[in-house]
Scaffold this active site. Structure first.
Site, PDB file in Angstrom:
ATOM      1  N   HIS A  40       0.557  -0.964  -0.114  1.00  0.00           N
ATOM      2  CA  HIS A  40       0.317  -0.208  -0.186  1.00  0.00           C
ATOM      3  C   HIS A  40       0.699   1.080   0.002  1.00  0.00           C
ATOM      4  CE1 HIS A  40      -3.578   2.691   0.846  1.00  0.00           C
ATOM      5  NE2 HIS A  40      -2.282   3.177   1.428  1.00  0.00           N
ATOM      6  N   GLU A  41       1.676   1.169   1.058  1.00  0.00           N
ATOM      7  CA  GLU A  41       2.803   2.603   1.198  1.00  0.00           C
ATOM      8  C   GLU A  41       3.457   3.066  -0.285  1.00  0.00           C
ATOM      9  OE1 GLU A  41       1.468   5.085   3.301  1.00  0.00           O
ATOM     10  OE2 GLU A  41       0.828   3.362   4.511  1.00  0.00           O
TER      11      GLU A  41
ATOM     12  N   HIS B  80       2.030   4.675  -3.174  1.00  0.00           N
ATOM     13  CA  HIS B  80       1.880   6.184  -2.885  1.00  0.00           C
ATOM     14  C   HIS B  80       2.849   6.807  -3.454  1.00  0.00           C
ATOM     15  CE1 HIS B  80      -1.916   6.665  -0.398  1.00  0.00           C
ATOM     16  NE2 HIS B  80      -1.241   5.801   0.611  1.00  0.00           N
TER      17      HIS B  80
ATOM     18  N   HIS C 287       3.548   6.883  -7.267  1.00  0.00           N
ATOM     19  CA  HIS C 287       2.677   8.345  -7.350  1.00  0.00           C
ATOM     20  C   HIS C 287       3.411   9.303  -7.097  1.00  0.00           C
ATOM     21  CE1 HIS C 287      -1.147   9.667  -7.264  1.00  0.00           C
ATOM     22  NE2 HIS C 287      -0.970  10.120  -8.162  1.00  0.00           N
TER      23      HIS C 287
HETATM   24 ZN   LIG Z   1      -2.493   5.846   2.475  1.00  0.00          ZN
END
Ligand SMILES: [Zn+2]
Length: 699
Positions: free
Chosen positions: A481-482, A485, A488
């Site tokens: 998940h991290e 980011h 991104h």
């Molecule tokens: Zn998050």
């Protein structure tokens, strides 16, 4: 006041990718750099606002993007360090500079000369006298929106009122957080009879003993509370009466009429937010918040939550019936009703029986280095062609931090192909706040010739010296998940720094990170990283199957408690000032009525947060925005379906997702990026299917 030239923030870092020079940065460098940065930024904005020339893209929009660089350098490094390695000195700096920075931002946003120049530029564009590139047009649109939302169109008197409201609301939010924290310490459940702790693992028992000692109850055990309604200890406590005490203590937080009572605070907060929204021209606070998100309107938020709620509730009722069947029948009276306090405990019983899922037995197959290298980074290599080289010559802000150089496709290691730096800070320590998150240290920008430097922070427990770091399944998902980011930020390919990577609305930013979680489950990636750390044996297929089968169990509960909290958040913030209850005694009634009206008032599934301890909403940032997580999930599930339809883990899919979505950052309407990717607007059905709710809504 000029910044001392030996302050490391005084000039752009000469390290690769402008990595802040952490070896040289000391805690006492931050405050002077931030103060000098604000002064410099104000002077730059003054020059732009006072320019006698007519406004152009170059002398206004681009000039604003180039301004404030010293401030930005210092703040990005400071906020990262404050979250990941705080000290009392840094916290004191934050207390001094936070109000100054808020005032600094306000002064710029309320500058009418700047506003007039931006408006003139917009008018010239509307008349066709100026041609704006799409990213500049979007930048102008968002800047005008920011000024208007800050109150630039208000009269002097109204602006004075607004400033007063902002100050009072900031105080109230801090007060709510303070009362909650102090109240939570006081609200723990004290146990004096060890028999009452039956079922609790040994490490939890010793933690409870330590907490009791710290609270002055030597020889007893204190079951402390975490923020959400449902407490972790409830999964293990065998005695129903003890579970019930914990549940009551949790749900009654903030309602005892003592110094920790949060009801008056939250009522004043709700009323003043409504007053402020109306002053700015919105019907209520929810409308004000929605305008600045991808949802756009409070009604769109309400419609989405209302569509999900019946399906989630139906699912929760099914789960409740299955759990109730596990309750021991009482002599002569039959099974009693399922209570909220029992849910977690029975759920664990059912998971163990039905899915044979043993979390502890998974850990040897989930070794940190292997999960990162052959899982998280391997998925990025296969999708985006990225490669990663650890840079032992570069240092982070703490000894734990590792620095990786990220290389783009085709020419790994070749000069010029570098994309940026990825800093990894996995382990927990007392100076780090809880949870997991990503920070930017340098924002990518074509205009400024900058590539990204990003950090992932987690709170993994450090093993004994020499032992491998073995993860839980949740930690594996968090790593993916991290890193979503991080991608991104790293794959951002925009011109303007304020549109870089994760500079997107809150109900959009969790979307790419949640998409990246899908690769943890991908069979090829899973085979690559889930290997026994000592024997090299792959994770047995029956364990993988158990994981997959157990994935949907409990979705009814978690979705319902989440939606109930989101709907409660909306209900409080859709009120006009006059509609906000005035008496603390009305809080519970308002809450019950709001949950009933939304059809999410299941006695066994209380909202994830009740109003009196809803810190996301009354303590700060997520007011009228708690729905954001599920909004992002709608986009996420629809995108996972897109990947699946197109063959999953391929370079071609990665390239499309990168170019159409990740690389665009905030340089256009985020929903336009989504449409470019998907060929249509987002649909809710893939999320319903993922949550095991598909059959309920197909009628
Ligand atoms: Zn998050």
């Amino acid at each position: 006041m000029a910044l001392a030239p030996d302050n490391p923030f005084a000039h752009v870092s000469t390290l690769p990718y402008e990595l802040p020079d952490f070896a040289a940065i000391r805690p006492d460098h931050y405050e002077p750099a931030i103060r000098a940065g604000m002064a410099e930024h104000r002077a730059e904005v003054e020059t732009i606002a006072g320019d006698p020339e007519p406004p152009t893209v170059a002398n206004t929009l681009v000039a604003l993007e180039r301004s404030g660089q010293l401030l930005q350098r210092a703040l990005l490094a400071f906020h990262n360090q404050l979250s990941a390695d705080a000290t009392p000195v840094l916290e004191a700096v934050q207390e001094r500079v936070a109000p100054l920075h808020a005032a600094h931002r306000d002064a710029i946003l309320l500058d009418r000369r700047l506003w007039e120049r931006l408006r003139a530029l917009q008018h010239a564009a509307d008349r066709g006298e100026v041609v704006l590139e799409p990213d500049a047009a979007w930048l102008l649109h968002t800047r005008l929106t920011d000024h208007r939302r800050a109150g630039v169109e208000l009269s002097d008197d109204q602006q004075a009122t607004l400033r007063g409201l902002n100050v009072r609301l900031t105080e109230l939010e801090a007060e709510f957080g303070r009362k909650l924290l102090a109240g939570e310490k006081a609200a723990g459940v004290l146990v004096t009879d060890p028999a009452e702790l039956a079922g609790l693992p040994a490490d939890s028992v010793s933690a409870a003993a330590a907490a009791a000692t710290e609270a002055g109850h030597d020889g007893a055990w204190l079951l402390t509370l975490q923020l959400p309604t449902s407490q972790r200890v409830l999964a293990a406590l065998q005695r129903a009466d003890v579970r019930e005490r914990v549940q009551r203590a949790s749900e009654s937080r903030g309602t005892h009429g003592d110094e920790h009572d949060t009801r008056a605070t939250l009522l004043e907060t709700a009323r003043l937010r409504a007053v402020r929204a109306q002053l700015l021209g919105y019907p209520h606070h929810a409308a004000y918040v929605a305008e600045d998100s991808t949802a756009r309107t409070a009604d769109a938020v309400q419609a989405m939550l209302s569509r999900l709620a019946p399906a989630a509730v139906a699912n929760a009722r099914t789960e409740a019936a299955e759990l109730a069947a596990l309750l021991p029948a009482r002599a002569g009276s039959g099974p009693r009703d399922l209570r909220s306090a029992d849910w977690r405990y029975l759920s664990e019983v059912l998971r163990a029986e039905r899915y044979a899922l043993d979390e502890a037995a998974l850990r040897p197959y989930l070794e940190l280095e292997k999960v990162v290298r052959d899982g998280v980074l391997e998925a990025a290599r296969r999708l985006y062609g990225l490669s990663f080289v650890e840079r032992h010559d570069l240092v982070g802000y703490h000894d734990d931090v590792r620095v990786f150089e990220v290389f783009d496709a085709d020419e790994p290691g070749e000069p010029g192909s570098g994309l940026g730096l990825f800093l990894a800070d996995w382990y927990t320590r007392p100076s780090k706040r809880g949870g997991a998150w990503m920070n930017n240290l340098v924002d990518q920008s074509g205009l400024l010739g900058r590539r990204a430097v990003v950090v992932n922070n987690l709170n993994i427990t450090r093993p004994a010296t020499g032992a491998p770091t073995l993860l839980s399944w949740d930690e594996v998902i968090t790593l993916f998940h991290e890193f979503g980011h991080a991608l991104h930020g790293l794959l951002s390919d925009v011109r303007y720094p304020s549109q870089s990577g994760t500079e997107v609305p809150r109900d959009f930013v969790e979307f790419p990170s949640q998409v990246n979680e899908m690769w943890a489950w991908d069979p090829e990636i899973l085979r690559s990283y889930a290997v026994h750390h000592a024997t090299g044996e792959p994770l047995p297929q029956d364990r993988v199957d158990a994981l997959l089968a157990a994935r949907r169990w409990g979705e009814g509960f978690s979705m319902t408690e989440y939606l109930a909290a989101s709907l409660l958040d909306q209900a409080w913030h859709r009120l006009t000032p006059d509609e906000v209850p005035t008496s603390a005694d009305d809080v519970a009634g308002f809450e019950q009525a709001a949950l009933a009206a939304a059809g999410v008032d299941l006695p066994a599934v209380p909202p994830r947060y009740r109003s009196t301890y809803f810190n996301h909403v009354f303590g700060g940032g997520y007011a009228a925005g708690y729905y954001s997580y599920v909004w992002s999930q709608v986009l996420d599930a629809d995108t996972v379906e897109w990947f699946t339809e197109n063959g999953g883990l391929t370079r071609a899919n990665g390239e499309t997702f990168r170019r159409r979505l990740l690389a665009r950052g905030g340089s256009q309407d985020p929903l336009a990026s989504f449409r470019d990717l998907r060929g249509r607007d987002a649909r809710i059905e893939p999320l319903l299917v993922r949550r095991g709710l598909g059959t309920t809504v197909t009628r």
